[in-house]
Motif scaffolding. Sequence first.
Motif, PDB file in Angstrom:
ATOM      1  N   UNK A   1       0.806  -1.207   0.000  1.00 21.87           N
ATOM      2  CA  UNK A   1       0.000   0.000   0.000  1.00 21.87           C
ATOM      3  C   UNK A   1       0.839   1.257   0.000  1.00 21.87           C
ATOM      4  N   UNK A   2       0.140   2.375   0.122  1.00 25.08           N
ATOM      5  CA  UNK A   2       0.766   3.688   0.076  1.00 25.08           C
ATOM      6  C   UNK A   2       0.714   4.351   1.443  1.00 25.08           C
ATOM      7  N   UNK A   3       1.736   5.123   1.738  1.00 24.24           N
ATOM      8  CA  UNK A   3       1.783   5.940   2.951  1.00 24.24           C
ATOM      9  C   UNK A   3       2.581   7.192   2.608  1.00 24.24           C
ATOM     10  N   UNK A   4       2.181   8.304   3.176  1.00 19.41           N
ATOM     11  CA  UNK A   4       2.920   9.544   2.901  1.00 19.41           C
ATOM     12  C   UNK A   4       3.894   9.840   4.039  1.00 19.41           C
ATOM     13  N   UNK A   5       4.896  10.611   3.712  1.00 20.55           N
ATOM     14  CA  UNK A   5       5.865  11.025   4.716  1.00 20.55           C
ATOM     15  C   UNK A   5       5.169  11.807   5.824  1.00 20.55           C
ATOM     16  N   UNK A   6       4.244  12.668   5.464  1.00 22.75           N
ATOM     17  CA  UNK A   6       3.543  13.470   6.477  1.00 22.75           C
ATOM     18  C   UNK A   6       2.715  12.585   7.411  1.00 22.75           C
ATOM     19  N   UNK A   7       2.148  11.489   6.903  1.00 23.54           N
ATOM     20  CA  UNK A   7       1.408  10.562   7.767  1.00 23.54           C
ATOM     21  C   UNK A   7       2.336   9.916   8.793  1.00 23.54           C
ATOM     22  N   UNK A   8       3.496   9.473   8.334  1.00 20.74           N
ATOM     23  CA  UNK A   8       4.456   8.849   9.242  1.00 20.74           C
ATOM     24  C   UNK A   8       4.956   9.850  10.280  1.00 20.74           C
ATOM     25  N   UNK A   9       5.225  11.069   9.848  1.00 16.46           N
ATOM     26  CA  UNK A   9       5.717  12.092  10.768  1.00 16.46           C
ATOM     27  C   UNK A   9       4.652  12.536  11.769  1.00 16.46           C
ATOM     28  N   UNK A  10       3.376  12.373  11.421  1.00 11.85           N
ATOM     29  CA  UNK A  10       2.286  12.805  12.300  1.00 11.85           C
ATOM     30  C   UNK A  10       1.997  11.812  13.426  1.00 11.85           C
ATOM     31  N   UNK A  11       2.537  10.624  13.351  1.00 11.42           N
ATOM     32  CA  UNK A  11       2.280   9.617  14.385  1.00 11.42           C
ATOM     33  C   UNK A  11       3.064   9.986  15.638  1.00 11.42           C
ATOM     34  N   UNK A  12       2.336  10.267  16.705  1.00 11.97           N
ATOM     35  CA  UNK A  12       2.947  10.645  17.977  1.00 11.97           C
ATOM     36  C   UNK A  12       2.781   9.493  18.960  1.00 11.97           C
ATOM     37  N   UNK A  13       3.896   9.051  19.502  1.00  6.29           N
ATOM     38  CA  UNK A  13       3.916   7.930  20.430  1.00  6.29           C
ATOM     39  C   UNK A  13       4.220   8.431  21.840  1.00  6.29           C
ATOM     40  N   UNK A  14       3.991   7.586  22.841  1.00  7.71           N
ATOM     41  CA  UNK A  14       4.334   7.979  24.213  1.00  7.71           C
ATOM     42  C   UNK A  14       5.815   8.322  24.350  1.00  7.71           C
ATOM     43  N   UNK A  15       6.127   9.066  25.386  1.00  9.25           N
ATOM     44  CA  UNK A  15       7.500   9.443  25.726  1.00  9.25           C
ATOM     45  C   UNK A  15       8.147  10.345  24.678  1.00  9.25           C
ATOM     46  N   UNK A  16       7.329  11.034  23.894  1.00  9.10           N
ATOM     47  CA  UNK A  16       7.854  11.948  22.888  1.00  9.10           C
ATOM     48  C   UNK A  16       8.455  11.272  21.663  1.00  9.10           C
ATOM     49  N   UNK A  17       8.184   9.992  21.508  1.00  4.28           N
ATOM     50  CA  UNK A  17       8.728   9.248  20.370  1.00  4.28           C
ATOM     51  C   UNK A  17       7.825   9.352  19.155  1.00  4.28           C
TER      52      UNK A  17
END
Length: 102
Positions: A71-87
Amino acid sequence: MKLLTEQLKKALPELRSTEEIPCEDKTVVVKFFNPLGSQTWEIVEGSEDPVSSDWLFFGLCDLGFGSPEWGYVSLSELEAIKLPFGLGIERDIYYSPKTITL
């Protein structure tokens, strides 16, 4: 961490340029992953959108729900994923391009 370097931009085949290559023979150029989970994105193609300047990638995406899918994913989608601990999503800096593992 910078997900997409200038070197990777040059190394990525343009979108749809590997259509004639069977999936099992495609070369993964870059691998992104969730450092706190099982999600991975093995990218085989990518191009910059001239209008938005965002990058669109194509590859084997494993979101941790069973079997991976192409499938497709954009760079902005990956960069928008915010994980715990600021990761956030990371790039596997030790990854070397190789044929996809199905």
